[in-house]
Write a protein that holds these residues in place. Structure first.
Motif, mmCIF file in Angstrom:
data_model
loop_
_atom_site.group_PDB
_atom_site.id
_atom_site.type_symbol
_atom_site.label_atom_id
_atom_site.label_comp_id
_atom_site.label_asym_id
_atom_site.label_seq_id
_atom_site.Cartn_x
_atom_site.Cartn_y
_atom_site.Cartn_z
ATOM 1 N N UNK A 58 0.907 -1.136 -0.134
ATOM 2 C CA UNK A 58 0.005 0.067 -0.058
ATOM 3 C C UNK A 58 0.818 1.443 0.016
ATOM 4 N N UNK A 59 0.362 2.135 -0.662
ATOM 5 C CA UNK A 59 0.986 3.737 -0.564
ATOM 6 C C UNK A 59 -0.030 4.493 0.289
ATOM 7 N N UNK A 60 -0.665 5.476 -0.426
ATOM 8 C CA UNK A 60 -1.555 6.437 0.045
ATOM 9 C C UNK A 60 -2.859 5.740 0.359
ATOM 10 N N UNK A 61 -3.181 4.741 -0.608
ATOM 11 C CA UNK A 61 -4.394 3.847 -0.605
ATOM 12 C C UNK A 61 -5.469 4.912 -0.355
ATOM 13 N N UNK A 62 -6.016 5.497 -1.458
ATOM 14 C CA UNK A 62 -7.120 6.511 -1.526
ATOM 15 C C UNK A 62 -8.388 5.636 -1.975
ATOM 16 N N UNK A 63 -9.157 5.564 -1.100
ATOM 17 C CA UNK A 63 -10.712 4.368 -1.279
ATOM 18 C C UNK A 63 -11.442 5.614 -1.828
ATOM 19 N N UNK A 64 -12.026 4.993 -3.248
ATOM 20 C CA UNK A 64 -13.174 5.868 -3.845
ATOM 21 C C UNK A 64 -14.536 5.104 -3.753
ATOM 22 N N UNK A 69 -13.832 3.020 4.553
ATOM 23 C CA UNK A 69 -12.877 4.242 4.971
ATOM 24 C C UNK A 69 -11.755 4.276 4.172
ATOM 25 N N UNK A 70 -11.201 5.490 4.285
ATOM 26 C CA UNK A 70 -9.983 5.914 3.434
ATOM 27 C C UNK A 70 -8.872 5.446 4.150
ATOM 28 N N UNK A 71 -7.735 5.023 3.318
ATOM 29 C CA UNK A 71 -6.498 4.882 3.761
ATOM 30 C C UNK A 71 -6.109 3.365 4.218
ATOM 31 N N UNK A 72 -4.947 3.084 4.510
ATOM 32 C CA UNK A 72 -4.708 1.600 5.043
ATOM 33 C C UNK A 72 -5.243 1.273 6.228
#
Length: 152
Positions: A58-64, A69-72
């Motif tokens: 995972x990098x930033x892991x922007x969740x669309x 929920x957003x991120x790791x």
């Protein structure tokens, strides 16, 4: 003189084509690497429900997905939910498509054995070998279909 000119023209054409071919080969190498990363990540995360094993991808892991929920940390919470509520859930990747930094999966996902499951399209964008963004579209597999085609 004509042969020299012809050979020179061929040499010039090959010299101009070499960078384009090298760029295409580099692109294929990146796509193969990205595909391998996403496939390993998907197995560790969704099937093994092992956040610690999936996290290095995972990098930033922007969740669309608006329901996730957003991120790791969002992924970590989701995997904990799956592990607790649906420990037998399993996802089978039916197709993989790559396009540069994007890897697209067509997935058959079962939360519980004996159910019809869902057809999912997962889209991942990678940057420098890390998963930066995720989109998905989930479609329940109906009991009856208006056609004889499968969803896969």
């Amino acid at each position: 003189m004509r042969k020299v000119l012809t050979l020179s023209a061929v040499a010039l054409m090959l010299a101009c084509a070499a960078p384009a071919y090298a760029q295409q080969a580099d692109s294929e190498t990146v796509e193969q690497r990205n595909k391998a990363i996403v496939l390993d990540f998907y197995e560790k995360a969704l099937n093994q429900k092992d956040f610690a094993a999936a996290a290095p991808y995972l990098g930033k892991y922007i969740q669309h997905n608006p329901n996730a929920a957003d991120g790791p940390e969002g992924l970590k919470d989701f995997l904990g939910f799956l592990k607790q509520k649906y420990p037998q859930s399993h996802s089978e990747i039916k197709q993989v498509f790559t396009d540069g930094d994007y890897v697209i999966l067509h997935v058959f996902a079962l939360r519980e054995p004996g159910t019809r499951g869902n057809a999912i399209v997962d889209i991942f964008r990678l940057k420098d070998g890390k998963i930066e963004e995720h989109w998905d579209a989930v479609q329940p597999i109906p009991e009856k279909s208006a056609n004889t085609n499968t969803m896969f």
